[in-house]
Design a protein around this motif. Structure first.
Motif, PDB file in Angstrom:
ATOM      1  N   ILE A  77      37.136  -5.890 162.251  1.00  0.00           N
ATOM      2  CA  ILE A  77      37.134  -4.853 161.218  1.00  0.00           C
ATOM      3  C   ILE A  77      37.988  -3.683 161.685  1.00  0.00           C
ATOM      4  O   ILE A  77      37.768  -3.121 162.765  1.00  0.00           O
ATOM      5  CB  ILE A  77      35.692  -4.362 160.947  1.00  0.00           C
ATOM      6  CG1 ILE A  77      34.799  -5.538 160.539  1.00  0.00           C
ATOM      7  CG2 ILE A  77      35.683  -3.275 159.880  1.00  0.00           C
ATOM      8  CD1 ILE A  77      33.350  -5.359 160.929  1.00  0.00           C
ATOM      9  N   ALA A  78      38.956  -3.308 160.884  1.00  0.00           N
ATOM     10  CA  ALA A  78      39.808  -2.158 161.175  1.00  0.00           C
ATOM     11  C   ALA A  78      39.424  -1.022 160.237  1.00  0.00           C
ATOM     12  O   ALA A  78      39.366  -1.214 159.019  1.00  0.00           O
ATOM     13  CB  ALA A  78      41.275  -2.524 160.987  1.00  0.00           C
ATOM     14  N   VAL A  79      39.165   0.134 160.803  1.00  0.00           N
ATOM     15  CA  VAL A  79      38.668   1.258 160.011  1.00  0.00           C
ATOM     16  C   VAL A  79      39.800   2.230 159.709  1.00  0.00           C
ATOM     17  O   VAL A  79      40.258   2.962 160.592  1.00  0.00           O
ATOM     18  CB  VAL A  79      37.527   1.987 160.742  1.00  0.00           C
ATOM     19  CG1 VAL A  79      36.959   3.090 159.852  1.00  0.00           C
ATOM     20  CG2 VAL A  79      36.431   1.008 161.137  1.00  0.00           C
ATOM     21  N   GLY A  80      40.284   2.216 158.479  1.00  0.00           N
ATOM     22  CA  GLY A  80      41.238   3.236 158.085  1.00  0.00           C
ATOM     23  C   GLY A  80      42.586   2.730 157.592  1.00  0.00           C
ATOM     24  O   GLY A  80      43.141   1.769 158.119  1.00  0.00           O
ATOM     25  N   TYR A  81      43.091   3.417 156.598  1.00  0.00           N
ATOM     26  CA  TYR A  81      44.385   3.135 155.980  1.00  0.00           C
ATOM     27  C   TYR A  81      45.511   3.096 157.001  1.00  0.00           C
ATOM     28  O   TYR A  81      46.448   2.300 156.893  1.00  0.00           O
ATOM     29  CB  TYR A  81      44.663   4.187 154.912  1.00  0.00           C
ATOM     30  CG  TYR A  81      46.099   4.274 154.474  1.00  0.00           C
ATOM     31  CD1 TYR A  81      46.583   3.427 153.478  1.00  0.00           C
ATOM     32  CD2 TYR A  81      46.975   5.200 155.045  1.00  0.00           C
ATOM     33  CE1 TYR A  81      47.907   3.500 153.072  1.00  0.00           C
ATOM     34  CE2 TYR A  81      48.289   5.279 154.646  1.00  0.00           C
ATOM     35  CZ  TYR A  81      48.757   4.431 153.655  1.00  0.00           C
ATOM     36  OH  TYR A  81      50.057   4.508 153.265  1.00  0.00           O
ATOM     37  N   MET A  82      45.415   3.956 158.015  1.00  0.00           N
ATOM     38  CA  MET A  82      46.501   4.087 158.987  1.00  0.00           C
ATOM     39  C   MET A  82      46.732   2.799 159.786  1.00  0.00           C
ATOM     40  O   MET A  82      47.776   2.630 160.406  1.00  0.00           O
ATOM     41  CB  MET A  82      46.215   5.242 159.946  1.00  0.00           C
ATOM     42  CG  MET A  82      46.072   6.588 159.263  1.00  0.00           C
ATOM     43  SD  MET A  82      47.608   7.165 158.501  1.00  0.00           S
ATOM     44  CE  MET A  82      48.557   7.569 159.959  1.00  0.00           C
ATOM     45  N   MET A  83      45.766   1.898 159.765  1.00  0.00           N
ATOM     46  CA  MET A  83      45.912   0.648 160.519  1.00  0.00           C
ATOM     47  C   MET A  83      46.509  -0.481 159.693  1.00  0.00           C
ATOM     48  O   MET A  83      46.586  -1.622 160.157  1.00  0.00           O
ATOM     49  CB  MET A  83      44.558   0.225 161.087  1.00  0.00           C
ATOM     50  CG  MET A  83      44.282   0.808 162.451  1.00  0.00           C
ATOM     51  SD  MET A  83      42.779   0.155 163.223  1.00  0.00           S
ATOM     52  CE  MET A  83      41.630   1.424 162.750  1.00  0.00           C
ATOM     53  N   THR A  84      46.959  -0.200 158.492  1.00  0.00           N
ATOM     54  CA  THR A  84      47.449  -1.244 157.595  1.00  0.00           C
ATOM     55  C   THR A  84      48.575  -2.071 158.223  1.00  0.00           C
ATOM     56  O   THR A  84      48.523  -3.309 158.242  1.00  0.00           O
ATOM     57  CB  THR A  84      47.942  -0.630 156.274  1.00  0.00           C
ATOM     58  OG1 THR A  84      46.857   0.062 155.645  1.00  0.00           O
ATOM     59  CG2 THR A  84      48.442  -1.721 155.330  1.00  0.00           C
ATOM     60  N   ASP A  85      49.591  -1.416 158.737  1.00  0.00           N
ATOM     61  CA  ASP A  85      50.723  -2.150 159.309  1.00  0.00           C
ATOM     62  C   ASP A  85      50.303  -2.980 160.517  1.00  0.00           C
ATOM     63  O   ASP A  85      50.755  -4.124 160.693  1.00  0.00           O
ATOM     64  CB  ASP A  85      51.838  -1.183 159.702  1.00  0.00           C
ATOM     65  CG  ASP A  85      52.530  -0.573 158.500  1.00  0.00           C
ATOM     66  OD1 ASP A  85      52.383  -1.113 157.382  1.00  0.00           O
ATOM     67  OD2 ASP A  85      53.218   0.456 158.668  1.00  0.00           O
ATOM     68  N   ALA A  86      49.441  -2.411 161.347  1.00  0.00           N
ATOM     69  CA  ALA A  86      48.989  -3.118 162.545  1.00  0.00           C
ATOM     70  C   ALA A  86      48.164  -4.348 162.186  1.00  0.00           C
ATOM     71  O   ALA A  86      48.309  -5.414 162.796  1.00  0.00           O
ATOM     72  CB  ALA A  86      48.183  -2.181 163.435  1.00  0.00           C
ATOM     73  N   VAL A  87      47.304  -4.206 161.190  1.00  0.00           N
ATOM     74  CA  VAL A  87      46.492  -5.352 160.753  1.00  0.00           C
ATOM     75  C   VAL A  87      47.397  -6.422 160.148  1.00  0.00           C
ATOM     76  O   VAL A  87      47.235  -7.626 160.413  1.00  0.00           O
ATOM     77  CB  VAL A  87      45.421  -4.913 159.733  1.00  0.00           C
ATOM     78  CG1 VAL A  87      44.761  -6.135 159.096  1.00  0.00           C
ATOM     79  CG2 VAL A  87      44.368  -4.046 160.405  1.00  0.00           C
ATOM     80  N   ASN A  88      48.334  -6.008 159.343  1.00  0.00           N
ATOM     81  CA  ASN A  88      49.242  -6.960 158.696  1.00  0.00           C
ATOM     82  C   ASN A  88      49.999  -7.774 159.751  1.00  0.00           C
ATOM     83  O   ASN A  88      50.110  -9.013 159.653  1.00  0.00           O
ATOM     84  CB  ASN A  88      50.218  -6.208 157.800  1.00  0.00           C
ATOM     85  CG  ASN A  88      50.875  -7.106 156.769  1.00  0.00           C
ATOM     86  OD1 ASN A  88      50.378  -8.183 156.448  1.00  0.00           O
ATOM     87  ND2 ASN A  88      51.993  -6.666 156.236  1.00  0.00           N
ATOM     88  N   ALA A  89      50.506  -7.104 160.769  1.00  0.00           N
ATOM     89  CA  ALA A  89      51.263  -7.790 161.816  1.00  0.00           C
ATOM     90  C   ALA A  89      50.371  -8.716 162.638  1.00  0.00           C
ATOM     91  O   ALA A  89      50.749  -9.855 162.956  1.00  0.00           O
ATOM     92  CB  ALA A  89      51.919  -6.756 162.733  1.00  0.00           C
ATOM     93  N   THR A  90      49.173  -8.234 162.981  1.00  0.00           N
ATOM     94  CA  THR A  90      48.267  -9.047 163.789  1.00  0.00           C
ATOM     95  C   THR A  90      47.754 -10.246 163.010  1.00  0.00           C
ATOM     96  O   THR A  90      47.645 -11.362 163.545  1.00  0.00           O
ATOM     97  CB  THR A  90      47.079  -8.199 164.280  1.00  0.00           C
ATOM     98  OG1 THR A  90      47.549  -6.969 164.821  1.00  0.00           O
ATOM     99  CG2 THR A  90      46.297  -8.944 165.354  1.00  0.00           C
ATOM    100  N   ALA A  91      47.457 -10.043 161.736  1.00  0.00           N
ATOM    101  CA  ALA A  91      46.959 -11.137 160.900  1.00  0.00           C
ATOM    102  C   ALA A  91      48.017 -12.217 160.716  1.00  0.00           C
ATOM    103  O   ALA A  91      47.701 -13.409 160.646  1.00  0.00           O
ATOM    104  CB  ALA A  91      46.522 -10.591 159.544  1.00  0.00           C
TER     105      ALA A  91
END
Length: 430
Positions: free
Chosen positions: A117-131
């Motif tokens: 679980i990633a908390v916050g809009y600011m992590m969008t790019d990081a989650v997208n890349a990791t996923a």
């Protein structure tokens, strides 16, 4: 800080778990502490997982635990899910934006978590890349928008709807008291906060219209607003609120996480300087039922039920119903809404008896009934017809009769700021 310690005790009582900051919370059994070091920037504590049915992990935004709002609500949902589904919970703190990908990468490559679980809009790019790199790993991101990955659930909220209720409350309180200014103090200028601001402005314009119909009197309420650029600097929140109070703001809505705690301090000091213990002027809290933080100062809170969204995401994974895409929670889904005294007391009553006694002493109350009565008396400073009007707006939004705009870019929020009526704003809702 005193309030952070009090909130930590509150969370412990709610979930009946042992908590270690940025550590591992187990769903059951004994907790053993041993620190792993790796490429992650937050400390990670692991436990023997023999008795667990699996593990989940959560990565906090830079505001971190103890913000008394957004991150803490995410923790509450994750820890409750860990308990209910007998899961190990690992927490990682992001100290800067550079930590997002590092923390997510550390967790994903472990290949042991049912959900990250990633908390916050600011992590969008990081989650997208990791996923993308780990397609078999399931992720959930709070406030992020990643609609096209099967392994990412984007948990979003209709903050615009809940904030419309906050705006209606603020606008009607000001109008009823013969005031013509209200305020809003925000954190970073990011798209999700435009939704808060837009909803608040919508509710204020709706309040102007309602007040005119009720009294026959025209009223024009100015909105003083400031983006502080941070979610974890209470001093900046206090400075912004001080300025707004000096300019005549009669109610101030804080939408700034830990920074917003300074708003409560500012209103408290203003009241004290004017020989008052109870508003108006008032503050409005955000994300959690923050009314308890400074009784008499906070008239209500716009609850953003991040805990509900996170819990439901974990539940979906456990039950095999997880799906990628966007899940949006509004008034109808109980994802947002104004706090009630019962919301506050339900949280308080979940505390262990000794913790309740300590908290009452710190707040200056002799009993839970005194605290409840004080919160009720605070709300009685606002006429019943105002609360009824706010509920009317709520029901009209839920029914679909009224639509609240939710701009997600600079151009969209500028159009809201320039609109003269709530009907004009509604046309921008699409």
């Amino acid at each position: 800080m005193k309030w952070k310690n009090m909130f930590a005790l509150l969370i412990i009582g709610l979930v009946a778990l042992s908590v270690a900051t940025s550590g591992c919370i187990s769903g059951g059994g004994e907790k053993e502490t041993s620190t792993e070091s790796g490429s992650s920037t937050g400390s990670q504590t692991t436990t023997s997982s023999a008795s667990y049915s699996g593990a989940i992990a959560i990565v906090y935004d830079v505001g971190g635990r103890g913000d008394l709002s957004f991150n803490d609500m995410a923790y509450l949902g994750a820890s409750r899910a860990a308990k209910d589904f007998n899961l190990e919970l690992v927490e990682l703190q992001s100290n800067s934006e550079d930590d997002y990908y590092k923390n997510l990468e550390t967790l994903a490559k472990a290949k042991k978590y049912k959900l990250i679980i990633a908390v916050g809009y600011m992590m969008t790019d990081a989650v997208n890349a990791t996923a993308k790199k780990y397609p078999d790993q399931k992720f959930a991101i709070v406030d992020g928008y990643i609609p096209d990955r099967d392994n990412v659930m984007s948990i979003q909220f209709k903050e615009n709807e809940g904030s419309a209720l906050a705006g209606a409350l603020a606008g009607l309180i000001a109008a009823n008291d013969g005031k013509d200014k209200v305020g809003i103090v925000l954190g970073m200028e990011i798209p999700v906060l435009y939704k808060f601001e837009a909803g608040y402005r919508f509710g204020i314009k709706w309040a102007e219209d309602y007040y005119k119909q009720k009294t026959g009197n025209d009223v024009n309420i100015d909105v003083l607003y400031q983006y502080t650029g941070t979610f974890n600097e209470a001093a900046k929140g206090k400075a912004a609120a001080d300025a707004q109070l000096n300019d005549g703001a009669w109610v101030i809505y804080q939408v700034a996480g830990g920074t917003g705690l300074g708003v409560f301090d500012a209103v408290k000091e203003y009241l004290k300087a004017h020989g008052k213990e109870m508003g108006p002027p008032f503050a409005i809290g955000v994300d959690s039922a923050q009314d308890w933080i400074k009784p008499g100062v906070i008239i209500a809170s716009m609850m953003k039920r991040v805990d509900v969204g996170v819990y439901n995401a974990v539940k979906a994974v456990v039950e095999g119903n997880f799906h990628g895409g966007v899940v949006e929670l509004g008034l109808k889904e109980n994802g947002v809404g104004l706090s009630t005294v019962d919301d506050v007391m339900t949280m308080f009553n979940s505390l262990p008896e000794d913790t309740q006694k300590k908290k009452l002493q710190e707040l200056g109350f002799n009993s839970k009934e005194e605290l409840k009565q004080y919160l009720e008396n605070t709300r009685k400073q606002v006429p019943d017809w105002i609360w009824q009007a706010v509920d009317e707006l709520k029901q009209r939004i839920i029914s679909g009769e009224i639509k609240v705009p939710a701009p997600m870019d600079k151009g969209g929020i500028e159009k809201i700021r320039q609109a003269n009526t709530w009907q004009e704003m509604e046309q921008l809702a699409g």
